[in-house]
Design a protein around this motif. Sequence first.
Motif, PDB file in Angstrom:
ATOM      1  N   LEU A   5    -115.177 -67.320 -49.757  1.00  0.00           N
ATOM      2  CA  LEU A   5    -115.648 -66.427 -50.945  1.00  0.00           C
ATOM      3  C   LEU A   5    -116.646 -67.121 -51.875  1.00  0.00           C
ATOM      4  O   LEU A   5    -117.858 -66.631 -52.093  1.00  0.00           O
ATOM      5  N   PHE A   6    -116.217 -68.129 -52.599  1.00  0.00           N
ATOM      6  CA  PHE A   6    -117.166 -68.943 -53.331  1.00  0.00           C
ATOM      7  C   PHE A   6    -118.391 -69.686 -52.659  1.00  0.00           C
ATOM      8  O   PHE A   6    -119.312 -69.471 -53.208  1.00  0.00           O
ATOM      9  N   CYS A   7    -118.051 -70.067 -51.544  1.00  0.00           N
ATOM     10  CA  CYS A   7    -119.507 -70.521 -50.733  1.00  0.00           C
ATOM     11  C   CYS A   7    -120.595 -69.382 -50.912  1.00  0.00           C
ATOM     12  O   CYS A   7    -121.763 -69.383 -51.191  1.00  0.00           O
ATOM     13  N   ILE A  10    -122.117 -68.893 -54.143  1.00  0.00           N
ATOM     14  CA  ILE A  10    -123.267 -69.729 -54.310  1.00  0.00           C
ATOM     15  C   ILE A  10    -124.349 -69.386 -53.710  1.00  0.00           C
ATOM     16  O   ILE A  10    -125.446 -69.568 -54.241  1.00  0.00           O
ATOM     17  N   LYS A  11    -124.339 -68.734 -52.475  1.00  0.00           N
ATOM     18  CA  LYS A  11    -125.428 -68.716 -51.748  1.00  0.00           C
ATOM     19  C   LYS A  11    -126.101 -67.179 -52.166  1.00  0.00           C
ATOM     20  O   LYS A  11    -127.145 -66.718 -51.772  1.00  0.00           O
ATOM     21  N   GLY A  12    -125.478 -66.246 -53.165  1.00  0.00           N
ATOM     22  CA  GLY A  12    -125.942 -65.130 -53.692  1.00  0.00           C
ATOM     23  C   GLY A  12    -125.604 -64.064 -52.749  1.00  0.00           C
ATOM     24  O   GLY A  12    -126.214 -62.992 -52.736  1.00  0.00           O
ATOM     25  N   GLU A  13    -124.721 -64.230 -51.776  1.00  0.00           N
ATOM     26  CA  GLU A  13    -124.312 -63.094 -50.377  1.00  0.00           C
ATOM     27  C   GLU A  13    -123.283 -62.186 -51.443  1.00  0.00           C
ATOM     28  O   GLU A  13    -123.190 -61.222 -50.850  1.00  0.00           O
ATOM     29  N   ILE A  14    -122.628 -62.553 -52.247  1.00  0.00           N
ATOM     30  CA  ILE A  14    -121.694 -61.882 -53.090  1.00  0.00           C
ATOM     31  C   ILE A  14    -122.214 -62.153 -54.622  1.00  0.00           C
ATOM     32  O   ILE A  14    -122.349 -63.264 -54.787  1.00  0.00           O
ATOM     33  N   PRO A  43    -117.877 -76.792 -57.342  1.00  0.00           N
ATOM     34  CA  PRO A  43    -118.882 -77.484 -56.965  1.00  0.00           C
ATOM     35  C   PRO A  43    -119.664 -76.666 -55.739  1.00  0.00           C
ATOM     36  O   PRO A  43    -119.011 -75.742 -55.214  1.00  0.00           O
ATOM     37  N   LYS A  44    -120.892 -76.977 -55.783  1.00  0.00           N
ATOM     38  CA  LYS A  44    -121.781 -76.289 -54.849  1.00  0.00           C
ATOM     39  C   LYS A  44    -121.197 -76.844 -53.333  1.00  0.00           C
ATOM     40  O   LYS A  44    -121.202 -75.845 -52.301  1.00  0.00           O
ATOM     41  N   ARG A  45    -120.681 -78.006 -52.955  1.00  0.00           N
ATOM     42  CA  ARG A  45    -120.189 -78.412 -52.047  1.00  0.00           C
ATOM     43  C   ARG A  45    -118.731 -77.963 -51.737  1.00  0.00           C
ATOM     44  O   ARG A  45    -118.062 -78.000 -52.595  1.00  0.00           O
ATOM     45  N   HIS A  46    -118.524 -77.489 -50.567  1.00  0.00           N
ATOM     46  CA  HIS A  46    -117.126 -76.783 -50.181  1.00  0.00           C
ATOM     47  C   HIS A  46    -116.017 -77.895 -50.194  1.00  0.00           C
ATOM     48  O   HIS A  46    -116.305 -78.888 -49.277  1.00  0.00           O
ATOM     49  N   ILE A  47    -115.266 -77.756 -51.260  1.00  0.00           N
ATOM     50  CA  ILE A  47    -113.844 -78.750 -50.881  1.00  0.00           C
ATOM     51  C   ILE A  47    -112.729 -77.835 -51.138  1.00  0.00           C
ATOM     52  O   ILE A  47    -112.796 -76.947 -52.198  1.00  0.00           O
ATOM     53  N   ALA A  48    -111.854 -77.625 -50.418  1.00  0.00           N
ATOM     54  CA  ALA A  48    -110.849 -76.501 -50.305  1.00  0.00           C
ATOM     55  C   ALA A  48    -109.997 -76.664 -51.487  1.00  0.00           C
ATOM     56  O   ALA A  48    -109.759 -75.372 -51.986  1.00  0.00           O
ATOM     57  N   THR A  49    -109.352 -77.845 -51.799  1.00  0.00           N
ATOM     58  CA  THR A  49    -108.401 -77.954 -52.693  1.00  0.00           C
ATOM     59  C   THR A  49    -108.347 -79.131 -53.568  1.00  0.00           C
ATOM     60  O   THR A  49    -109.073 -80.265 -53.003  1.00  0.00           O
ATOM     61  N   LEU A  50    -107.518 -79.602 -54.441  1.00  0.00           N
ATOM     62  CA  LEU A  50    -107.670 -80.853 -55.240  1.00  0.00           C
ATOM     63  C   LEU A  50    -107.122 -81.810 -54.229  1.00  0.00           C
ATOM     64  O   LEU A  50    -107.497 -82.922 -54.434  1.00  0.00           O
ATOM     65  N   ASN A  51    -106.392 -81.517 -53.039  1.00  0.00           N
ATOM     66  CA  ASN A  51    -105.656 -82.341 -52.227  1.00  0.00           C
ATOM     67  C   ASN A  51    -106.620 -83.006 -51.510  1.00  0.00           C
ATOM     68  O   ASN A  51    -106.481 -84.095 -50.733  1.00  0.00           O
ATOM     69  N   GLU A  52    -108.014 -82.526 -51.364  1.00  0.00           N
ATOM     70  CA  GLU A  52    -109.240 -82.816 -50.439  1.00  0.00           C
ATOM     71  C   GLU A  52    -110.262 -83.779 -51.341  1.00  0.00           C
ATOM     72  O   GLU A  52    -111.122 -84.170 -50.838  1.00  0.00           O
ATOM     73  N   VAL A  53    -109.790 -83.915 -52.534  1.00  0.00           N
ATOM     74  CA  VAL A  53    -110.535 -84.752 -53.359  1.00  0.00           C
ATOM     75  C   VAL A  53    -110.329 -86.120 -53.187  1.00  0.00           C
ATOM     76  O   VAL A  53    -109.535 -86.922 -53.195  1.00  0.00           O
TER      77      VAL A  53
END
Length: 114
Positions: A5-7, A10-14, A43-53
Amino acid sequence: MEDCLFCKIIKGEIPSKKAYEDEYVYAFWDIAPTAPVHILVIPKRHIATLNEVTGENSDVIAKIYEAIPKIAQENGISEDGYRVVSNCNQAAGQTVFHIHFHLLGGRELTWPAG
Ligand code: AMP
Ligand code: ZN
């Protein structure tokens, strides 16, 4: 991420109500606000959760924390104060799996959080 959804935002599709944008960061007003100022900073770059930082992508988290005081200032909550929240996974209530930071302000915020 195709189905994120958030990607798509960012792309303006939603559509979204933009609060801030730079090369790394996008911020927009939450669709179901819980405070007079409730902005999601992502972030514009997709990161799923804080666990993936990791050390490999944490530069964008620093960019987010550079953007937050600017957004707070622009929305008049710097002096009174504000809260930044990132929910990670189910027990914390994360519903959108593109990491995001809730910027909340414009009212008294109680503590501890629920
Ligand atoms: P969380 O529960 O921490 O994952 O937060 C997700 C947030 O995204 C919630 O506060 C929702 O209200 C918000 N949200 C969901 N869809 C949209 C949307 N299309 N535009 C703006 N905010 C959204
Ligand atoms: Zn995404």
